[in-house]
Design a protein around this motif. Structure first.
Motif, PDB file in Angstrom:
ATOM      1  N   ASN A 110       0.943  -1.036  -0.044  1.00  0.00           N
ATOM      2  CA  ASN A 110      -0.129  -0.068   0.004  1.00  0.00           C
ATOM      3  C   ASN A 110       0.859   1.373  -0.192  1.00  0.00           C
ATOM      4  O   ASN A 110       0.129   2.293  -0.173  1.00  0.00           O
ATOM      5  N   GLY A 111       2.187   1.190   0.185  1.00  0.00           N
ATOM      6  CA  GLY A 111       3.071   2.361   0.171  1.00  0.00           C
ATOM      7  C   GLY A 111       3.086   3.282   1.387  1.00  0.00           C
ATOM      8  O   GLY A 111       3.508   4.300   1.207  1.00  0.00           O
ATOM      9  N   ALA A 112       2.512   2.712   2.380  1.00  0.00           N
ATOM     10  CA  ALA A 112       2.535   3.418   3.792  1.00  0.00           C
ATOM     11  C   ALA A 112       3.885   3.202   4.076  1.00  0.00           C
ATOM     12  O   ALA A 112       4.682   2.130   4.111  1.00  0.00           O
ATOM     13  N   ARG A 113       4.154   4.220   4.973  1.00  0.00           N
ATOM     14  CA  ARG A 113       5.407   4.323   5.737  1.00  0.00           C
ATOM     15  C   ARG A 113       5.475   3.643   7.084  1.00  0.00           C
ATOM     16  O   ARG A 113       4.353   3.592   7.774  1.00  0.00           O
ATOM     17  N   SER A 114       6.375   2.786   7.431  1.00  0.00           N
ATOM     18  CA  SER A 114       6.336   1.855   8.703  1.00  0.00           C
ATOM     19  C   SER A 114       6.597   2.500   9.809  1.00  0.00           C
ATOM     20  O   SER A 114       7.514   3.395   9.872  1.00  0.00           O
ATOM     21  N   ALA A 115       5.696   2.517  10.721  1.00  0.00           N
ATOM     22  CA  ALA A 115       5.676   3.337  11.891  1.00  0.00           C
ATOM     23  C   ALA A 115       6.919   2.543  12.832  1.00  0.00           C
ATOM     24  O   ALA A 115       7.499   3.446  13.661  1.00  0.00           O
ATOM     25  N   ALA A 116       7.635   1.645  12.607  1.00  0.00           N
ATOM     26  CA  ALA A 116       8.639   1.087  13.179  1.00  0.00           C
ATOM     27  C   ALA A 116       9.856   1.963  13.083  1.00  0.00           C
ATOM     28  O   ALA A 116      10.927   1.722  13.742  1.00  0.00           O
ATOM     29  N   THR A 117      10.039   2.652  11.920  1.00  0.00           N
ATOM     30  CA  THR A 117      11.008   3.471  11.535  1.00  0.00           C
ATOM     31  C   THR A 117      11.088   5.051  11.896  1.00  0.00           C
ATOM     32  O   THR A 117      12.101   5.487  11.546  1.00  0.00           O
ATOM     33  N   ASP A 118      10.002   5.094  12.655  1.00  0.00           N
ATOM     34  CA  ASP A 118       9.934   6.654  13.095  1.00  0.00           C
ATOM     35  C   ASP A 118      11.011   7.012  13.869  1.00  0.00           C
ATOM     36  O   ASP A 118      11.587   8.305  13.861  1.00  0.00           O
ATOM     37  N   ASP A 119      11.557   6.335  14.645  1.00  0.00           N
ATOM     38  CA  ASP A 119      12.616   6.736  15.505  1.00  0.00           C
ATOM     39  C   ASP A 119      14.039   6.022  15.257  1.00  0.00           C
ATOM     40  O   ASP A 119      14.852   5.856  16.268  1.00  0.00           O
ATOM     41  N   ILE A 120      14.222   5.566  14.100  1.00  0.00           N
ATOM     42  CA  ILE A 120      15.566   4.955  13.830  1.00  0.00           C
ATOM     43  C   ILE A 120      16.281   6.224  13.494  1.00  0.00           C
ATOM     44  O   ILE A 120      16.214   6.968  12.536  1.00  0.00           O
ATOM     45  N   VAL A 121      17.562   6.420  14.441  1.00  0.00           N
ATOM     46  CA  VAL A 121      18.322   7.552  14.180  1.00  0.00           C
ATOM     47  C   VAL A 121      19.748   7.159  13.513  1.00  0.00           C
ATOM     48  O   VAL A 121      20.511   8.080  13.295  1.00  0.00           O
ATOM     49  N   CYS A 122      20.022   5.832  13.646  1.00  0.00           N
ATOM     50  CA  CYS A 122      21.369   5.617  13.146  1.00  0.00           C
ATOM     51  C   CYS A 122      21.192   4.180  12.414  1.00  0.00           C
ATOM     52  O   CYS A 122      20.687   3.104  12.869  1.00  0.00           O
ATOM     53  N   VAL A 123      21.725   3.885  11.221  1.00  0.00           N
ATOM     54  CA  VAL A 123      21.861   2.669  10.576  1.00  0.00           C
ATOM     55  C   VAL A 123      23.378   2.347  10.366  1.00  0.00           C
ATOM     56  O   VAL A 123      24.192   3.112   9.694  1.00  0.00           O
ATOM     57  N   GLY A 124      23.830   1.196  10.947  1.00  0.00           N
ATOM     58  CA  GLY A 124      25.055   0.748  10.771  1.00  0.00           C
ATOM     59  C   GLY A 124      25.328  -0.368   9.860  1.00  0.00           C
ATOM     60  O   GLY A 124      24.541  -1.236   9.782  1.00  0.00           O
ATOM     61  N   PHE A 125      26.644  -0.495   9.313  1.00  0.00           N
ATOM     62  CA  PHE A 125      26.889  -1.847   8.688  1.00  0.00           C
ATOM     63  C   PHE A 125      28.234  -1.988   8.722  1.00  0.00           C
ATOM     64  O   PHE A 125      28.793  -1.085   9.221  1.00  0.00           O
ATOM     65  N   ARG A 126      28.462  -3.146   8.107  1.00  0.00           N
ATOM     66  CA  ARG A 126      29.910  -3.845   8.515  1.00  0.00           C
ATOM     67  C   ARG A 126      31.027  -3.022   7.696  1.00  0.00           C
ATOM     68  O   ARG A 126      30.845  -2.434   6.725  1.00  0.00           O
TER      69      ARG A 126
ATOM     70  N   TRP B  88      17.528  14.403  12.858  1.00  0.00           N
ATOM     71  CA  TRP B  88      16.914  14.033  14.288  1.00  0.00           C
ATOM     72  C   TRP B  88      17.917  14.326  15.298  1.00  0.00           C
ATOM     73  O   TRP B  88      17.921  14.748  16.240  1.00  0.00           O
ATOM     74  N   VAL B  89      19.284  13.837  14.915  1.00  0.00           N
ATOM     75  CA  VAL B  89      20.437  13.862  15.985  1.00  0.00           C
ATOM     76  C   VAL B  89      20.918  15.340  16.097  1.00  0.00           C
ATOM     77  O   VAL B  89      21.454  15.713  17.110  1.00  0.00           O
TER      78      VAL B  89
END
Length: 1433
Positions: A790-806, A856-857
């Protein structure tokens, strides 16, 4: 005595080692848990280990397009316009299928068009888009040159809905991305031209007139994952290379193997048809060749040899076709009569055709016979069998074709031949010859006998390809948003004085800026040789031999006819050709770029970050024209380098600073649309005289061509005035507004110029490639996950402030030490953070390469903290801060960035010291206190063991080593230890309760615990055998010694910071471990933290041996290994440490340094170094308000060893049964007499040194007399005790050990008393300070002489030198070093020659600086000015 009141005391000592072991056993359990859980999660969720080596890549390559389309296709766009300045996206009309043939750039056959019409999800909803054809470089299939790649709709990729059109479209999009990945690797010289041809798809669409013939002839493949030929594109040759050599020996063929055989056969038939061998209208013959299936398995060895011969004959046939190129080109140029050479070449081609058809004829005869035998056995009527009839008909067709080909070959090769008879044949071969040549060359790769030859030789290229294809299977990787809807990103790199580009030579730099050569000595150039005769370029060529050959191949191709020496062998090219006067002097920048991209330089980082913008442009070009895609990519990504001292470097009189600024300007010109540079500029205030104002300045390249010829090529974009700091004058680089730690302050002043919605902080020694940059939209999509339905934004990502990767460490092949550092970083960047993120939920921010939600930060504390002395680990506090504020940090492993680490022993331990001190500050910070109050129990345990608790456990491990020795000493001296036999008959020690051998804790103390996580992840990703080989090589090269030494570094600096504070940022090195460190430098770095500790362990172990510990070796071998590792590691991991010339030079320099002279390598004297070492313990800089607490802590640490010495003196000496001569029956009296005599001799020595030093001859005689007296005293006591009892040596050592410990405590008492009196009573008691320093100097003399005794022995034998060169460096470079040293002359003569040369250089430098001597005497060194009584020699 064991039953006396001392029993309770002994019981405590017996259980103390086990109690300490139990304290850090929880870290062992956490490590095992992390290894097991990380393995399971990586295997099940992340699909790690699916592609272990490049052979797995080849065998699973056909599945890559499906996975690529599944995770890389963007989600549906929710906007009607692409963005500002971009053309609007057009919607497909419903009658698009009818209009498709009129769209420019679309080549779609009728079956695909019909399949397209049947896709109701496309035609009814009208969600697809078509864009204008983009102007592209290169020729690639089905992407931007075709409107098929412009579709961004959501399609079902599996099951029955996947039609040939969708399959072709998926393969086309993947082939476009694959082409860019391979091209990026070739541009970086990780692939050769031959490897590029093997890896790339063969695109025949440029030869459009022949493509329809191919498509109409080749039988369509309906295999789901093996489409073979699609729209004029052939699979990469490496995918099929060597497969026929395997299949001819196989017992049976699978469907995919049958497809591979059919594909090869179809292409050979196509070549035969369009070379005139088969009439185009003769479809029956082609079908006969195409539909024939040989019998499997081979019934006889003769049949197997015939099949192998058929494969070899096919190779010869293709080689004969490729040999037609030269005579065909000559005939095309003349267009005259057909030359005899061309006729013979064509005849040779048909001769091989005839031989191949003969083998096919024999195979068909075997199949015919087998089919008839099977029919007879089953009772079938042969004449009525349709199978046998069809096979017989096909067999006859092949025989007729073979006869015709044989006649053609004989006629062309015969002496009597008619030119007119074969003119049509030559014209048929010449028609679309380039297309046929491409096909023949590609098929020759496929038929190559060894499939490995098609694999890249560069380890870097293999890793990039393997990880990219493996990451497409990651289940945590979701489809990205459209490029137009991505959040914008800015990457920020702090840079101070790190190198940017390697110069070819320092002489050229000095000449370029008209500066003296001495001002460029700090530069690392490529051709300057070190004292051992090696250069940086020689090391790089030996470390990266394949990439060096690729560089020469690329340079030769780019030079073409411009090569000034046409008869010169280009393979013999060296760096000497790039210096002034060399043949390639104008191309010296190519060499500088190649070398700089193999180091940890800013050029490598900038080149890697440029891949992000290229990747966004690549994604955008599938939906819009090229110019709009370029504009969109620029608006979505930018790169800022915060070079804090760039303004000072441009005006500096030092060559290294001027070169650094020049290289940054060169980067601006090289990346004009990507790079901006921020720096701090200081200017005088026009309003207030004498006041200087600081500005943050952002500059960029001039892109409109308006720059003048003499301008630097950049323009100032922004200038922001910084606050004025009246308290600190603007003097030096660390003053003014820069009050905190350098790196975070450098980031903070430039972060205002980062205009993206997301921010990435990258160090200047990192790397990136196009394959990983392609996944940037997926990573940015983690902030805004969109439901695919449905193209809706996931509520679980509202407060993700940092995405790390290897991260992966690209310095792992830079020698043994680089591999050691890479192993720990590899484990931390993968399996450790995987478990910390989930289920631990304690993964914070560790600097790079994390992505921040900047909006955010920046309103909640920023991305780092910069308080000086507190925020040494500046990045982790940002993670603590945002987690406490409710933010979430996630960790993804489908993307990785390269990272360089220190390759030298000193740099690695310096980094460990910095991190350990930073964790000590964390233990005392309010952030840890707040987290401890808010985290639940299990999350808190994970945080403890993965954070500061790790360093506390390391300290406990080393404390357990001490506790073990103390327990052995106390219990052995008390006579309470013995061996016993348990119920099972096993011998065990009553002290430890374990069998009389190595315990588990002892083995873990040897440094192998750090291997556990690395071994687990390496087994998962690289396989068990590769992991075992890697660990074995690490052990052989000395990794246990390395990790034990580093554990001591971590424990010491962690404890020092917790007890005394004052942690400092340690600048680590970025270069290669080629240049050795002097002994003085090693001693100043490790004496007080490691060598003293190791010496004390040796003394305690010797005391334990002297008092007679039962089963001594089995009980103490672990402690001996620890002591040996701490004492020997600085020598083993120091390059060229065992060269006799260097040892003699170090010995001379060390003597001068100990006498108060200034050491060139450390720029310090012994007295200045000693004051710095005791500064924190005595609170000299008033960092703590309680000097008494510092004194108590320092004294308490010395009490246990003195207590053991006194205990050994009281109970460890057996008094003789009767008193003889001067030996009394009281051990205290005997010890007092001995100690008094030694102290008297020492007092006489000190007094005479003060008054007799001016009389050199008398002083020397007096020293000899004192030495003889001391030696006589020792021998007398030893002999007398030997006469009285059998324990003379034991008694003597206990006396010496007790005296040594007593002097240690007394020196600390004097040192701390002077510090307390100075702090509390404002008394300056220099005599007490000098008395304490005298003891430390005596100890340094003893330890230094012991070291040089060992060094001289090892250097003279040369065994250690050879082993060190082979094991610590890569093999080729190590052997080169050995060959150079074995041809050296006489040791002493070489050393004398070196000393003479050094004296001449010093005299020359003094003569250059002599004109300034008339200005007055030089000011004394600040390191020597405080001690007026000290003299230098």
């Amino acid at each position: 005595m064991y039953n006396a009141p001392w029993g309770y005391f002994l019981a405590v000592f017996r259980v103390s080692p086990n109690f300490i072991a139990a304290c850090f056993d929880t870290s062992l359990f956490f490590t095992i848990y992390a290894a097991l859980f990380g393995l399971v999660k990586g295997y099940l969720q992340l699909n790690l280990g699916f592609l272990v080596n490049f052979e797995d890549v080849r065998s699973n390559f056909h599945q890559a397009p499906r996975h690529y389309a599944k995770v890389m296709r963007p989600l549906k766009s929710t906007t009607k316009h692409a963005g500002a300045g971009l053309s609007s996206v057009r919607t497909l009309p419903r009658n698009f299928s009818a209009m498709l043939s009129n769209v420019r750039g679309v080549f779609l056959n009728q079956p695909s068009a019909a399949a397209f019409v049947n896709l109701k999800s496309l035609d009814s909803q009208g969600l697809s888009t078509v864009a204008e054809e983009s102007s592209r470089h290169g020729s690639l299939p089905l992407s931007s040159k075709s409107a098929q790649s412009g579709f961004t709709e959501d399609l079902e990729l599996g099951g029955q809905s996947e039609t040939s059109f969708l399959r072709n479209r998926i393969w086309g999009q993947f082939s476009e991305a694959w082409h860019e990945i391979v091209s990026d690797l070739r541009n970086s010289d990780c692939l050769s031209d031959q490897e590029v041809r093997a890896l790339q798809f063969l695109d025949l669409r440029a030869d459009r007139p022949g493509t329809h013939n191919i498509n109409s002839f080749i039988k369509k493949k309906e295999a789901k994952d093996l489409p073979g030929l699609y729209e004029g594109v052939m699979m990469p040759a490496f995918f099929r290379a060597g497969i026929l050599d395997v299949l001819v020996r196989a017992d049976s063929l699978s469907d995919s193997q049958q497809t591979a055989v059919m594909e090869v056969r179809d292409w050979l038939v196509w070549l035969l048809t369009y070379s005139g061998g088969i009439d185009e209208a003769d479809s029956a013959t082609r079908c006969a060749l195409r539909d024939f299936k040989p019998v499997h398995p081979c019934s006889t060895d003769k049949q197997l040899r015939a099949r192998i011969g058929a494969v070899c004959e096919a190779r010869k046939l293709l080689q004969a076709f490729l040999a037609l190129k030269a005579p065909m080109a000559a005939w095309q140029a003349s267009r005259g009569q057909i030359p005899r050479a061309l006729a013979k070449a064509v005849g040779s081609l048909f001769q091989h055709y005839h031989a191949l058809l003969t083998l096919v004829d024999n195979e068909m005869a075997v199949a015919d016979s087998a089919l008839r035998s099977r029919s007879s056995f089953m009772g079938m009527s042969l004449p009525g069998s349709s199978s046998t009839a069809a096979l017989s008909a096909n067999h006859q067709q092949i025989r007729n074709l073979r006869t015709r080909i044989g006649e053609l070959s004989a006629g062309l090769l015969g002496e009597q031949w008619s030119e007119t008879q074969y003119t049509d044949l030559v014209y048929i071969i010449n028609d679309r010859f380039d297309l046929k040549h491409k096909v023949a060359s590609h098929m020759l790769w496929v038929l190559s006998p060894v499939g490995v030859s098609a694999s890249p030789r560069s380890h870097y290229a293999q890793r990039v390809i393997r990880f990219f294809l493996g990451s497409l299977r990651d289940r945590t990787m979701h489809r990205p948003p459209a490029v137009t809807e991505l959040r914008s990103l800015t990457t920020l790199t702090p840079h101070l004085r790190e190198p940017v580009i390697y110069p070819v030579s320092t002489e050229a730099v000095a000449e370029q800026f008209d500066l003296p050569h001495s001002s460029c000595q700090a530069l690392d150039d490529l051709i300057s040789t070190k004292y051992n005769g090696t250069s940086l370029m020689a090391y790089l060529r030996s470390t990266y031999p394949h990439e060096w050959n690729n560089f020469k191949e690329r340079l030769e191709r780019e030079m073409g006819t411009r090569w000034p020496w046409p008869h010169h062998d280009f393979s013999a090219l060296s760096e000497i050709d790039f210096v002034r006067g060399g043949a390639l002097y104008e191309q010296r920048h190519e060499l500088m770029t190649w070398a700089s991209c193999r180091g940890q330089l800013l050029l490598r980082t900038t080149t890697g970050m440029a891949c992000y913008q290229r990747a966004l442009r690549f994604h955008a070009r599938s939906a819009m024209p090229a110019n709009e895609a370029q504009a969109l990519a620029r608006s979505k990504y930018s790169y800022v380098v915060s070079s804090q001292v760039f303004g000072e470097d441009r005006k500096s009189a030092q060559g290294d600073a001027r070169w650094r600024a020049h290289c940054i300007e060169k980067l601006l010109r090289g990346f004009p649309e990507l790079l901006s540079v921020a720096y701090v500029d200081s200017r005088g205030n026009a309003r207030q005289e004498g006041q200087t104002t600081q500005y943050s300045v952002l500059i960029g390249a001039v892109t409109d061509g308006s720059a003048a010829d003499d301008s630097p090529g950049h323009v100032e974009r922004y200038r922001i005035q910084l606050p004025v700091n009246d308290a600190i004058p603007l003097e030096g680089p660390r003053s003014g507004i820069m009050l905190g730690e350098g790196k975070p302050e450098n980031q903070n002043h430039a972060i205002i110029f980062c205009f993206g919605e997301c921010l990435q902080s990258i160090d200047m020694n990192q790397d990136n490639n196009f394959a990983e940059a392609l996944k940037l939209p997926n990573m940015l999509g983690e902030f805004d996950k969109v439901d695919s339905q449905n193209g809706a934004r996931s509520a679980a990502t509202d407060d993700i402030v940092c995405v790390g990767f290897r991260e992966w460490i690209f310095t792992e092949d830079a020698g043994a030490q680089g591999a050691f550092a890479a192993s720990t970083e590899f484990a931390f960047g993968t399996i450790s953070q995987r478990v910390m993120a989930s289920p631990g939920a304690v993964r914070f921010h560790y600097g790079h390469p994390d992505l921040w939600n900047k909006l955010w930060v920046m309103t909640r504390g920023g991305v780092c903290k910069a308080t000086k002395g507190l925020h040494i680990s500046e990045d982790v506090y940002a993670g603590y801060n945002h987690v406490l504020r409710g933010g979430k940090i996630v960790f993804r492993e489908f993307m990785e960035a390269g990272k360089g680490r220190d390759n030298g022993f000193d740099g690695i331990n310096g980094f460990a010291a910095k991190v350990s001190g930073g964790n000590g500050e964390q233990m005392l910070s309010r952030d840890i206190n707040r987290l401890g109050k808010r985290l639940d129990f299990f999350r808190m345990l994970s945080f403890y063991h993965s954070g500061p608790g790790f360093y506390l456990n390391t300290f406990l491990v080393l404390l357990g080593v001490y506790a073990t020795v103390w327990a052995y000493l106390i219990v052995t001296i008390a006579g309470a230890q013995r061996l016993a036999i348990d119920d099972k008959g096993n011998l065990y020690n009553t002290i430890t309760g374990r069998t009389a051998g190595l315990s588990v804790v002892t083995v873990l103390q040897l440094g192998f615990l750090g291997f556990l996580l690395y071994a687990a992840e390496s087994c998962l990703e690289h396989g068990v055998l590769a992991c075992a080989a890697t660990i074995a090589s690490h052990v052989i090269t000395g990794s246990p010694l390395f990790f034990i030494f580093r554990a001591r570094t971590q424990a010491f600096y962690f404890l020092e910071d917790v007890l005394y504070g004052g942690a400092q940022y340690v600048a680590t090195g970025r270069g290669f471990a080629l240049q050795r460190s002097s002994f003085v430098k090693i001693y100043t770095m490790y004496a007080r933290s490691h060598l003293y500790w190791g010496l004390e362990l040796v003394l305690l172990l010797a005391l334990l041996w002297g008092i007679g510990l039962t089963n001594y070796f089995a009980s103490t071998v672990g402690v001996w290994v620890v002591a040996f590792a701490v004492l020997f590691s600085p020598l083993w991991f120091n390059p060229n440490a065992f060269s006799l010339t260097h040892v003699m030079e170090d010995f001379q320099g060390w003597q001068v340094w100990m006498r108060g002279g200034l050491d060139e390598s450390t720029q310090t004297t012994w007295h200045a170094w000693h004051r710095d070492q005791v500064r924190r313990r005595t609170d000299s800089d008033h960092a703590r308000s309680h000097a008494i607490s510092c004194a108590i802590i320092s004294l308490v640490a010395k009490v246990p060893s003195l207590a053991i010495a006194i205990f050994a003196l009281r109970f460890g000496i057996e008094t003789p049964g009767r008193c003889k001569l001067i030996i009394s029956c009281n051990q205290w009296a005997d010890w007092g007499i001995f100690t008094g005599g030694m102290l008297a001799l020492l007092a006489v020595f000190l007094v005479s040194h003060r008054f007799l030093l001016r009389f050199r001859r008398i002083w020397r005689i007096f020293v000899i007399v004192l030495a003889v007296a001391a030696l006589g005293l020792v021998i007398s006591y030893y002999v007398l005790y030997r006469i009285s009892s059998s324990t003379g040596g034991r008694v003597f050592y206990i006396w010496v050990f007790t005296d040594f410990q007593l002097l240690v405590v007394l020196s600390q008492v004097v040192l701390q008393a002077e510090a307390v009196l100075r702090s509390k009573c404002d008394l300056n008691l220099g005599g007490m300070r000098r008395l304490s320093s005298s003891f430390y100097m005596l100890l340094d003399y003893i330890l230094g002489y012991c070291y040089f005794l060992v060094l001289f022995v090892l250097a003279y034998t040369r065994v250690a030198m050879v082993l060190q060169s082979v094991l610590l460096f890569n093999v080729s470079f190590g052997m080169a070093l050995i060959r150079g040293r074995l041809f050296e002359g006489f040791y002493i003569k070489d050393w004398v020659d070196h000393q003479i040369g050094q004296r001449r250089r010093q005299a020359h430098m003094q003569s250059e600086s002599s004109p300034s001597s008339h200005d007055g005497p030089a000011s004394p060194s600040p390191l020597l000015g405080t001690d007026k009584g000290l003299k230098t020699s």
